[in-house]
Design a protein around this motif. Structure first.
Motif, PDB file in Angstrom:
ATOM      1  N   ARG A   1       0.633  -1.334  -0.078  1.00 54.13           N
ATOM      2  CA  ARG A   1       0.025   0.213  -0.229  1.00 54.13           C
ATOM      3  C   ARG A   1       0.821   1.213   0.114  1.00 54.13           C
ATOM      4  O   ARG A   1       1.781   1.354   0.704  1.00 54.13           O
ATOM      5  CB  ARG A   1      -0.887  -0.136   1.149  1.00 54.13           C
ATOM      6  CG  ARG A   1      -2.209   0.373   0.891  1.00 54.13           C
ATOM      7  CD  ARG A   1      -3.043   0.327   2.200  1.00 54.13           C
ATOM      8  NE  ARG A   1      -4.237  -0.810   2.065  1.00 54.13           N
ATOM      9  CZ  ARG A   1      -4.367  -1.673   3.074  1.00 54.13           C
ATOM     10  NH1 ARG A   1      -3.929  -0.965   4.356  1.00 54.13           N
ATOM     11  NH2 ARG A   1      -5.017  -2.755   2.967  1.00 54.13           N
ATOM     12  N   GLY A   2       0.645   2.111  -0.743  1.00 52.74           N
ATOM     13  CA  GLY A   2       1.209   3.345  -0.964  1.00 52.74           C
ATOM     14  C   GLY A   2       2.458   3.432  -1.961  1.00 52.74           C
ATOM     15  O   GLY A   2       2.939   4.478  -2.280  1.00 52.74           O
ATOM     16  N   LYS A   3       2.756   2.225  -2.480  1.00 42.86           N
ATOM     17  CA  LYS A   3       3.808   1.998  -3.618  1.00 42.86           C
ATOM     18  C   LYS A   3       3.130   2.316  -4.756  1.00 42.86           C
ATOM     19  O   LYS A   3       1.940   2.024  -5.026  1.00 42.86           O
ATOM     20  CB  LYS A   3       4.137   0.669  -3.748  1.00 42.86           C
ATOM     21  CG  LYS A   3       5.452   0.400  -2.377  1.00 42.86           C
ATOM     22  CD  LYS A   3       6.102  -0.806  -2.897  1.00 42.86           C
ATOM     23  CE  LYS A   3       6.910  -1.018  -1.966  1.00 42.86           C
ATOM     24  NZ  LYS A   3       8.408  -1.670  -2.282  1.00 42.86           N
ATOM     25  N   ARG A   4       3.748   2.909  -5.828  1.00 41.07           N
ATOM     26  CA  ARG A   4       2.973   3.296  -7.109  1.00 41.07           C
ATOM     27  C   ARG A   4       2.476   2.017  -7.691  1.00 41.07           C
ATOM     28  O   ARG A   4       3.220   1.082  -7.678  1.00 41.07           O
ATOM     29  CB  ARG A   4       4.245   3.930  -7.986  1.00 41.07           C
ATOM     30  CG  ARG A   4       4.824   5.171  -7.446  1.00 41.07           C
ATOM     31  CD  ARG A   4       4.372   6.230  -8.207  1.00 41.07           C
ATOM     32  NE  ARG A   4       5.023   7.506  -7.814  1.00 41.07           N
ATOM     33  CZ  ARG A   4       4.392   8.393  -7.251  1.00 41.07           C
ATOM     34  NH1 ARG A   4       3.228   8.496  -7.013  1.00 41.07           N
ATOM     35  NH2 ARG A   4       5.110   9.491  -6.596  1.00 41.07           N
ATOM     36  N   ASP A   5       1.707   1.991  -8.626  1.00 42.26           N
ATOM     37  CA  ASP A   5       1.157   1.118  -9.237  1.00 42.26           C
ATOM     38  C   ASP A   5       1.974   0.912 -10.306  1.00 42.26           C
ATOM     39  O   ASP A   5       2.492   1.661 -11.129  1.00 42.26           O
ATOM     40  CB  ASP A   5      -0.479   1.680  -9.831  1.00 42.26           C
ATOM     41  CG  ASP A   5      -1.240   0.343 -10.464  1.00 42.26           C
ATOM     42  OD1 ASP A   5      -1.174   0.573 -11.804  1.00 42.26           O
ATOM     43  OD2 ASP A   5      -1.530  -0.477 -10.143  1.00 42.26           O
TER      44      ASP A   5
ATOM     45  N   ALA B   1       8.819   2.724 -10.789  1.00 43.71           N
ATOM     46  CA  ALA B   1      10.139   2.429 -10.766  1.00 43.71           C
ATOM     47  C   ALA B   1      10.545   1.010 -10.021  1.00 43.71           C
ATOM     48  O   ALA B   1      11.768   0.914  -9.514  1.00 43.71           O
ATOM     49  CB  ALA B   1      10.985   3.528  -9.957  1.00 43.71           C
ATOM     50  N   GLY B   2       9.676   0.066 -10.185  1.00 44.01           N
ATOM     51  CA  GLY B   2       9.764  -1.371  -9.625  1.00 44.01           C
ATOM     52  C   GLY B   2       9.291  -1.280  -8.383  1.00 44.01           C
ATOM     53  O   GLY B   2       8.850  -0.481  -7.521  1.00 44.01           O
ATOM     54  N   GLY B   3       9.404  -2.509  -7.624  1.00 40.46           N
ATOM     55  CA  GLY B   3       9.337  -2.741  -6.460  1.00 40.46           C
ATOM     56  C   GLY B   3       8.058  -3.312  -5.917  1.00 40.46           C
ATOM     57  O   GLY B   3       7.589  -3.634  -4.683  1.00 40.46           O
ATOM     58  N   ARG B   4       7.240  -3.631  -7.009  1.00 37.78           N
ATOM     59  CA  ARG B   4       6.010  -4.296  -6.707  1.00 37.78           C
ATOM     60  C   ARG B   4       6.138  -5.772  -7.121  1.00 37.78           C
ATOM     61  O   ARG B   4       6.549  -6.260  -7.945  1.00 37.78           O
ATOM     62  CB  ARG B   4       4.827  -3.970  -7.626  1.00 37.78           C
ATOM     63  CG  ARG B   4       4.228  -2.529  -6.875  1.00 37.78           C
ATOM     64  CD  ARG B   4       2.844  -2.298  -7.707  1.00 37.78           C
ATOM     65  NE  ARG B   4       1.916  -1.610  -7.059  1.00 37.78           N
ATOM     66  CZ  ARG B   4       1.216  -1.757  -5.725  1.00 37.78           C
ATOM     67  NH1 ARG B   4       1.571  -2.946  -5.244  1.00 37.78           N
ATOM     68  NH2 ARG B   4       0.588  -0.941  -5.172  1.00 37.78           N
ATOM     69  N   TYR B   5       5.410  -6.835  -6.303  1.00 31.98           N
ATOM     70  CA  TYR B   5       5.663  -7.952  -6.180  1.00 31.98           C
ATOM     71  C   TYR B   5       4.357  -8.785  -6.373  1.00 31.98           C
ATOM     72  O   TYR B   5       3.356  -8.416  -5.660  1.00 31.98           O
ATOM     73  CB  TYR B   5       6.245  -8.761  -4.956  1.00 31.98           C
ATOM     74  CG  TYR B   5       7.900  -8.173  -5.089  1.00 31.98           C
ATOM     75  CD1 TYR B   5       9.044  -9.089  -5.825  1.00 31.98           C
ATOM     76  CD2 TYR B   5       8.205  -7.198  -4.566  1.00 31.98           C
ATOM     77  CE1 TYR B   5      10.249  -8.592  -5.608  1.00 31.98           C
ATOM     78  CE2 TYR B   5       9.332  -6.501  -4.497  1.00 31.98           C
ATOM     79  CZ  TYR B   5      10.531  -7.248  -5.160  1.00 31.98           C
ATOM     80  OH  TYR B   5      11.617  -6.787  -5.157  1.00 31.98           O
ATOM     81  N   ALA B   6       4.039  -9.930  -6.993  1.00 35.48           N
ATOM     82  CA  ALA B   6       2.983 -10.682  -6.812  1.00 35.48           C
ATOM     83  C   ALA B   6       3.301 -12.409  -6.923  1.00 35.48           C
ATOM     84  O   ALA B   6       4.417 -12.616  -7.538  1.00 35.48           O
ATOM     85  CB  ALA B   6       2.175 -10.317  -8.160  1.00 35.48           C
ATOM     86  N   ALA B   7       2.496 -12.892  -6.263  1.00 31.00           N
ATOM     87  CA  ALA B   7       2.445 -14.393  -6.191  1.00 31.00           C
ATOM     88  C   ALA B   7       1.806 -14.867  -7.375  1.00 31.00           C
ATOM     89  O   ALA B   7       0.542 -14.511  -7.772  1.00 31.00           O
ATOM     90  CB  ALA B   7       1.942 -14.971  -5.102  1.00 31.00           C
ATOM     91  N   CYS B   8       2.478 -15.873  -8.124  1.00 28.55           N
ATOM     92  CA  CYS B   8       1.823 -16.546  -9.256  1.00 28.55           C
ATOM     93  C   CYS B   8       2.113 -17.930  -9.450  1.00 28.55           C
ATOM     94  O   CYS B   8       2.909 -18.465  -8.455  1.00 28.55           O
ATOM     95  CB  CYS B   8       2.512 -15.999 -10.713  1.00 28.55           C
ATOM     96  SG  CYS B   8       2.879 -14.201 -10.814  1.00 28.55           S
ATOM     97  N   VAL B   9       0.951 -18.853  -9.933  1.00 25.71           N
ATOM     98  CA  VAL B   9       0.850 -20.053  -9.732  1.00 25.71           C
ATOM     99  C   VAL B   9       1.435 -20.611 -11.198  1.00 25.71           C
ATOM    100  O   VAL B   9       0.943 -20.274 -12.384  1.00 25.71           O
ATOM    101  CB  VAL B   9      -0.341 -20.702  -9.441  1.00 25.71           C
ATOM    102  CG1 VAL B   9      -0.501 -22.419  -9.606  1.00 25.71           C
ATOM    103  CG2 VAL B   9      -0.974 -20.028  -8.122  1.00 25.71           C
ATOM    104  N   LEU B  10       2.442 -21.496 -11.462  1.00 30.09           N
ATOM    105  CA  LEU B  10       2.984 -22.011 -12.416  1.00 30.09           C
ATOM    106  C   LEU B  10       2.991 -23.574 -12.346  1.00 30.09           C
ATOM    107  O   LEU B  10       3.040 -24.090 -11.293  1.00 30.09           O
ATOM    108  CB  LEU B  10       4.482 -21.642 -12.767  1.00 30.09           C
ATOM    109  CG  LEU B  10       4.228 -20.267 -12.558  1.00 30.09           C
ATOM    110  CD1 LEU B  10       5.215 -19.451 -11.683  1.00 30.09           C
ATOM    111  CD2 LEU B  10       5.047 -19.682 -13.958  1.00 30.09           C
ATOM    112  N   GLU B  11       3.001 -24.275 -13.422  1.00 24.66           N
ATOM    113  CA  GLU B  11       3.194 -25.896 -13.383  1.00 24.66           C
ATOM    114  C   GLU B  11       4.768 -26.211 -13.657  1.00 24.66           C
ATOM    115  O   GLU B  11       5.213 -25.756 -14.513  1.00 24.66           O
ATOM    116  CB  GLU B  11       2.408 -26.461 -14.505  1.00 24.66           C
ATOM    117  CG  GLU B  11       0.660 -26.534 -14.263  1.00 24.66           C
ATOM    118  CD  GLU B  11       0.177 -27.186 -15.394  1.00 24.66           C
ATOM    119  OE1 GLU B  11       0.736 -27.954 -16.199  1.00 24.66           O
ATOM    120  OE2 GLU B  11      -1.325 -27.189 -15.475  1.00 24.66           O
TER     121      GLU B  11
END
Length: 98
Positions: A62-66, A73-83
């Motif tokens: 929250r508060g980081k740029r979209d 300028a980077g710094g957002r992370y997301a969890a992804c599901v892969l096979e």
């Protein structure tokens, strides 16, 4: 899908990359592997874990740029599901405009 398929939940630092000038310009989502969270045998369990991780990441970021912001300028992370495996980056090949 085989019963032996493993499902990897991994964190990626997400970004957008310039795709090209067609139709006024287009961008595509991309990401670099930050870390593998867990390997699970069930797709449902993997998706549940990724959903919980992403809810937590949303609160922590929250508060980081979209990622869609022109001054991101980077710094957002997301969890992804892969096979079976988590590639170092996605997409593996640059997409083409269609």
């Amino acid at each position: 899908m085989s019963d032996r398929t493993r499902h990897v939940v991994a964190f990626y630092e997400i970004d957008r990359a310039w795709g090209g000038p067609e139709e006024g310009g287009w961008w595509y989502d991309c990401g670099e592997l930050a870390r593998i969270l867990k390997v699970v045998p069930s797709a449902d369990a993997a998706h549940d874990l990724a959903a919980r991780a992403n809810r937590l990441m949303d609160r922590l970021q929250r508060g980081k740029r979209d990622v869609g912001s022109v001054i991101y300028a980077g710094g957002r992370y997301a969890a992804c599901v892969l096979e079976d495996t988590a590639p170092r980056a996605f997409p593996e090949t640059r997409p083409h405009y269609e």
